[in-house]
Design an enzyme around this catalytic site. Structure first.
Site, PDB file in Angstrom:
ATOM      1  N   ARG A   4       0.846  -1.201   0.000  1.00  0.00           N
ATOM      2  CA  ARG A   4       0.000   0.000   0.000  1.00  0.00           C
ATOM      3  C   ARG A   4       0.878   1.247   0.000  1.00  0.00           C
ATOM      4  O   ARG A   4       0.582   2.232  -0.678  1.00  0.00           O
ATOM      5  CB  ARG A   4      -0.937  -0.025   1.217  1.00  0.00           C
ATOM      6  CG  ARG A   4      -2.055  -1.054   1.087  1.00  0.00           C
ATOM      7  CD  ARG A   4      -3.102  -0.916   2.172  1.00  0.00           C
ATOM      8  NE  ARG A   4      -2.665  -1.427   3.438  1.00  0.00           N
ATOM      9  CZ  ARG A   4      -3.011  -2.616   3.950  1.00  0.00           C
ATOM     10  NH1 ARG A   4      -3.834  -3.409   3.283  1.00  0.00           N
ATOM     11  NH2 ARG A   4      -2.575  -3.008   5.122  1.00  0.00           N
TER      12      ARG A   4
ATOM     13  N   PHE B  22     -11.188  -5.026  -5.697  1.00  0.00           N
ATOM     14  CA  PHE B  22     -11.204  -5.804  -4.444  1.00  0.00           C
ATOM     15  C   PHE B  22     -10.670  -4.914  -3.315  1.00  0.00           C
ATOM     16  O   PHE B  22      -9.730  -5.277  -2.611  1.00  0.00           O
ATOM     17  CB  PHE B  22     -10.360  -7.084  -4.567  1.00  0.00           C
ATOM     18  CG  PHE B  22     -10.665  -7.924  -5.787  1.00  0.00           C
ATOM     19  CD1 PHE B  22     -11.727  -8.816  -5.772  1.00  0.00           C
ATOM     20  CD2 PHE B  22      -9.913  -7.813  -6.947  1.00  0.00           C
ATOM     21  CE1 PHE B  22     -12.018  -9.599  -6.882  1.00  0.00           C
ATOM     22  CE2 PHE B  22     -10.196  -8.592  -8.067  1.00  0.00           C
ATOM     23  CZ  PHE B  22     -11.245  -9.486  -8.037  1.00  0.00           C
TER      24      PHE B  22
ATOM     25  N   SER C 180     -17.301  -6.240  -3.812  1.00  0.00           N
ATOM     26  CA  SER C 180     -18.655  -6.806  -3.813  1.00  0.00           C
ATOM     27  C   SER C 180     -19.301  -6.726  -2.431  1.00  0.00           C
ATOM     28  O   SER C 180     -20.479  -7.034  -2.286  1.00  0.00           O
ATOM     29  CB  SER C 180     -18.611  -8.264  -4.281  1.00  0.00           C
ATOM     30  OG  SER C 180     -17.741  -9.001  -3.451  1.00  0.00           O
TER      31      SER C 180
ATOM     32  N   ASP D  49      -6.231  -7.004  -6.130  1.00  0.00           N
ATOM     33  CA  ASP D  49      -5.870  -7.770  -4.920  1.00  0.00           C
ATOM     34  C   ASP D  49      -7.024  -8.694  -4.543  1.00  0.00           C
ATOM     35  O   ASP D  49      -7.697  -8.486  -3.537  1.00  0.00           O
ATOM     36  CB  ASP D  49      -5.547  -6.790  -3.776  1.00  0.00           C
ATOM     37  CG  ASP D  49      -5.100  -7.519  -2.509  1.00  0.00           C
ATOM     38  OD1 ASP D  49      -4.604  -8.657  -2.618  1.00  0.00           O
ATOM     39  OD2 ASP D  49      -5.254  -6.947  -1.410  1.00  0.00           O
TER      40      ASP D  49
ATOM     41  N   CYS E  18      -2.892 -14.149  -3.294  1.00  0.00           N
ATOM     42  CA  CYS E  18      -2.602 -14.630  -1.925  1.00  0.00           C
ATOM     43  C   CYS E  18      -2.934 -16.112  -1.836  1.00  0.00           C
ATOM     44  O   CYS E  18      -3.160 -16.646  -0.762  1.00  0.00           O
ATOM     45  CB  CYS E  18      -3.389 -13.825  -0.894  1.00  0.00           C
ATOM     46  SG  CYS E  18      -5.163 -13.877  -1.144  1.00  0.00           S
TER      47      CYS E  18
HETATM   48  N1  SAH Z   1      -6.831  -4.945  -0.860  1.00  0.00           N
HETATM   49  C1  SAH Z   1      -7.517  -5.094   0.393  1.00  0.00           C
HETATM   50  C2  SAH Z   1      -7.809  -6.543   0.740  1.00  0.00           C
HETATM   51  C3  SAH Z   1      -8.627  -7.279  -0.302  1.00  0.00           C
HETATM   52  S1  SAH Z   1      -9.399  -8.708   0.305  1.00  0.00           S
HETATM   53  C4  SAH Z   1      -6.736  -4.393   1.488  1.00  0.00           C
HETATM   54  O1  SAH Z   1      -5.624  -3.908   1.225  1.00  0.00           O
HETATM   55  O2  SAH Z   1      -7.215  -4.320   2.625  1.00  0.00           O
HETATM   56  C5  SAH Z   1     -10.409  -9.216  -1.013  1.00  0.00           C
HETATM   57  C6  SAH Z   1     -11.685  -8.428  -1.194  1.00  0.00           C
HETATM   58  O3  SAH Z   1     -12.313  -8.915  -2.375  1.00  0.00           O
HETATM   59  C7  SAH Z   1     -12.731  -8.557  -0.108  1.00  0.00           C
HETATM   60  O4  SAH Z   1     -13.062  -7.269   0.385  1.00  0.00           O
HETATM   61  C8  SAH Z   1     -13.976  -9.179  -0.795  1.00  0.00           C
HETATM   62  O5  SAH Z   1     -15.202  -8.596  -0.347  1.00  0.00           O
HETATM   63  C9  SAH Z   1     -13.739  -8.822  -2.215  1.00  0.00           C
HETATM   64  N2  SAH Z   1     -14.306  -9.703  -3.245  1.00  0.00           N
HETATM   65  C10 SAH Z   1     -14.310 -11.052  -3.293  1.00  0.00           C
HETATM   66  N3  SAH Z   1     -14.813 -11.497  -4.465  1.00  0.00           N
HETATM   67  C11 SAH Z   1     -15.149 -10.390  -5.185  1.00  0.00           C
HETATM   68  C12 SAH Z   1     -15.700 -10.174  -6.481  1.00  0.00           C
HETATM   69  N4  SAH Z   1     -15.980 -11.192  -7.295  1.00  0.00           N
HETATM   70  N5  SAH Z   1     -15.895  -8.908  -6.882  1.00  0.00           N
HETATM   71  C13 SAH Z   1     -15.587  -7.863  -6.075  1.00  0.00           C
HETATM   72  N6  SAH Z   1     -15.042  -8.015  -4.852  1.00  0.00           N
HETATM   73  C14 SAH Z   1     -14.825  -9.254  -4.409  1.00  0.00           C
END
Ligand code: SAH
Length: 395
Positions: A210, A226, A249, A299, A339
């Site tokens: 970040r 995400f 989402s 991510d 991950c």
């Molecule tokens: N980058 C973030 C962590 C991401 S975790 C950070 O730095 O804190 C992954 C995220 O993807 C979660 O918030 C989850 O709600 C979201 N997610 C999972 N599947 C998804 C999809 N198909 N479309 C959009 N978001 C999604």
């Protein structure tokens, strides 16, 4: 104490100091042991190799607490191991100044099945193995002593507990949680929901990445896919991004993200937009609308929890990355992560290369990214390297 006898030749992994003993390596158990009990591990020739926790329900039948044949696994053992892990973070100047830090990273800190994050005065603990579960009280006491924390909250609700025959356990095991919990990560205040958030409440592993986003974001039109509670988005704004569109989402995650933005009044909220959507379709809509970005962050959640899911996961990674490359302006950056333990660094790079080729761009890797220093990878436990990322620049 019961004795776990390995099959012939199966002590080789022990020599490499790998802490897992699979069911296929076990010749027999002599004596009786309940789940989580400590057993002495012996080679087929009778050499004592160390002490392990017995997990009869799991394919990983035992996890080594110690490779010292003389080791005694008791309260004092956990007190020493927890204190040492906490002290390692305090010795690291970059970690010592953090509000949010992973204090114990499981196998890689010598404590299989134990994950502990500290958020200010609150410590969040996740136990995922029968052995760790058995020693809950010792671990909690050791954490309170080593950190002086006000509260320890247990978030042992990970799916992997099921494979150990363990039920989910959540709740305060020491002290009481404050009404609202926030941390400051590299200048940005973030809310941490240790009760309802993902994992332990916050993704500490992406802290350095970040920060890198912040360093590279100046003047760029950013798309953060995400986004969860907006960690990358807010750092991009702090770095002077022209605009940041963030997609997730999860409605609750986006609500937290907007609260986080409000917690940081120095950021220009007018440059941020939030969208509740499925990233796979949102990227297609952006493409069809002719949108372009100068920096795209991908991510996603773990598409491949294990190697068995790798093929389907590879298609999903390829899909979003191909769309990502197509949505970049000339000179744009794709910051892309996986991950998934089931997708190694090399395979991930191959997938990204395939996505770039199919998108018809000559991308180049400018940074290789991984989890922050409080998520070490034990040299004997390469499985610990779950987070990998590439920062790719396009011409
Ligand atoms: N980058 C973030 C962590 C991401 S975790 C950070 O730095 O804190 C992954 C995220 O993807 C979660 O918030 C989850 O709600 C979201 N997610 C999972 N599947 C998804 C999809 N198909 N479309 C959009 N978001 C999604």
């Amino acid at each position: 104490m019961a004795q776990l006898i390995l099959k012939p030749g199966k002590d080789r992994a022990m020599a490499r100091r790998h802490p897992w003993i699979y069911d296929s390596a076990v010749a027999r158990l002599e004596g009786r042991a309940r789940p989580g009990d400590t057993v002495t591990v012996l080679s087929d020739s009778g050499k004592v190799l160390g002490k392990a926790a017995w997990s009869p329900e799991s394919k990983i039948r035992a996890r080594m607490w110690s490779f010292d044949p003389e080791a005694v696994i008791d309260h004092a053992f956990f007190k020493r191991a927890v204190a040492a892990s906490v002290a390692r973070r305090q010795r690291h100047p970059g970690l010592a100044r953090q509000d949010g830090v992973r204090l114990i990273h499981g196998e890689s800190d010598g404590l299989p099945g134990v994950v502990v994050d500290r958020f200010g005065a609150v410590v969040v603990m996740q136990l995922t193995s029968a052995g760790a579960d058995k020693w809950r009280d010792a671990i909690v006491n050791a954490l309170v002593q080593a950190t002086g924390c006000e509260a320890v909250y247990e978030r042992s609700d990970s799916d992997v507990r099921g494979r150990e025959g363990l039920e989910p356990v959540t709740g305060c095991v020491h002290g009481a949680l404050p009404d609202a919990l926030t941390i400051v990560e590299n200048g940005i205040r973030m809310e941490v929901d240790v009760v309802g958030g993902h994992k332990t409440g916050f993704y500490l592993d992406q802290r350095d990445n970040r920060l890198m986003t912040r360093e590279l974001a100046s003047g760029r039109k950013v798309l953060n896919c995400f986004c969860y509670t907006g960690g990358f988005s807010l750092q991009a704004l702090a770095g002077g991004a022209a605009s940041v569109l963030s997609i997730d989402s999860s409605g609750p995650a986006l609500s937290t993200a907007e609260r986080n933005l409000a917690l940081n009044p120095s950021l220009d909220a007018g440059r941020a937009a939030w969208q509740e959507a499925d990233v796979f379709s949102a990227l297609r809509e952006l493409r069809d609308a002719g949108e372009r970005f100068d920096m795209i962050i991908l991510d996603p959640p773990k598409f491949a929890p294990s190697a068995a899911h790798a093929e389907r996961a590879a298609r999903a990674y390829k899909d979003i990355n191909l769309l990502g490359f197509r949505l970049l302006n000339p000179g744009g950056l794709l910051m892309t992560y996986s991950c998934s333990g089931g997708i190694g660094v090399e395979l991930f790079q191959k997938i990204i290369a395939g996505a770039a080729a199919d998108a018809g761009v000559d991308g180049r890797i400018v940074h290789r990214l991984s989890a922050a220093a409080d998520h070490p990878v034990g040299l004997s436990v390469p499985e610990g390297e779950y987070l990998k990322g590439l920062c790719c620049e396009v011409p």
